[in-house]
Write an enzyme that holds these catalytic residues in place. Structure first.
Site, PDB file in Angstrom:
ATOM      1  N   SER A 140       0.857  -1.185   0.000  1.00 47.73           N
ATOM      2  CA  SER A 140       0.000   0.000   0.000  1.00 47.73           C
ATOM      3  C   SER A 140       0.885   1.224   0.000  1.00 47.73           C
ATOM      4  O   SER A 140       2.070   1.157   0.376  1.00 47.73           O
ATOM      5  CB  SER A 140      -0.884  -0.003   1.252  1.00 47.73           C
ATOM      6  N   TYR A 153      -1.506  -1.392  10.928  1.00 48.18           N
ATOM      7  CA  TYR A 153      -1.709  -1.629   9.494  1.00 48.18           C
ATOM      8  C   TYR A 153      -0.573  -1.006   8.687  1.00 48.18           C
ATOM      9  O   TYR A 153       0.020  -1.658   7.815  1.00 48.18           O
ATOM     10  CB  TYR A 153      -3.045  -1.054   9.044  1.00 48.18           C
TER      11      TYR A 153
END
Length: 232
Positions: A140, A153
């Site tokens: 990401s 995360y």
């Protein structure tokens, strides 16, 4: 000759479905990994009918330790030889670290980091022996900075980026490539699961659709690129 096999984790929704469709359209048999067997079976049936390939739905909960070993046991039992591995499974959560459930944070590490690393470690030696293979790890843009209110995360995605780029360099010249895909905000079930539907991040003109992100990542993987950042 048997068709090449592509493994896709997180294949029950979002990017995983799109990656599986791209692999099947490219002539790969597919091994679909996720928790929801009903969705996997429906996707497997669709891909077999549309592309004439064989699809293996494998319902495994990657939250569990050594879940990757269950996937590998299926592969070895069926005497399959993976040509492509797409480590797409992952999830996030929003909120202050100390206010979130600790067990959920540990499960995030299990899915986003340990399962990805373990499955890569199980698949990679065979690819190297055959001098052919493609590995894609989905990270990401979160990998490039710390993420207050999504601390765990963001940290897991930083691991995926670092791990993938290191493996890319380690395996240069072997016939095996490792590509890290780093999407920006993308419309999938992720934001709902992470309770981020109201986040400004997912309510701008820059949000990408899943099919576009998957196609860009898949092309980058086939080209053997080290990293691709999708979107603005």
């Amino acid at each position: 000759m048997p068709r090449p096999l592509a493994i896709v984790t997180g294949a029950s929704a979002g990017l995983g479905v799109d990656f599986a469709k791209l692999c099947a359209a490219d002539g790969h048999d597919v091994l679909l990994v996720a928790r929801r067997l009903d969705r996997l079976q429906a996707l497997a049936s669709e891909l077999e009918q549309q592309h004439g390939i064989t699809a293996h739905p494998v319902a495994v909960d990657l939250n569990q330790p050594h879940a990757a070993r269950q996937v590998w046991d299926y592969i070895t039992e069926k005497q399959l030889q993976p040509a492509v591995l797409i480590n797409n499974a992952g999830f996030g959560g929003a909120g202050k670290f100390h206010e979130q459930d600790l067990q959920t944070q540990l499960e995030m590490l299990q899915v986003n980091v340990r399962a990805l690393m373990e499955l890569t470690g199980l698949v990679l030696p065979g690819m190297l022996e055959r001098k052919s293979g493609r590995i894609m790890n989905v990270s990401s843009t979160a990998a490039y900075q710390p993420g207050p209110l999504m601390a765990v995360y963001y940290a897991t995605k930083a691991f995926v980026l670092s791990f993938s780029e290191a493996l890319h360099h380690e395996n240069r010249g072997t016939g095996v490539t490792v590509t890290c895909v780093c999407p920006g905000a993308t419309r999938t079930e992720f934001q709902q699961a992470a309770q981020m539907n109201e986040s400004r991040l997912f309510n701008t003109m820059w949000v990408m659709d899943s099919a576009t992100v998957a196609r860009q990542g898949y092309i980058a993987m086939k080209q053997g690129k080290r990293t691709i950042v999708n979107g603005k």
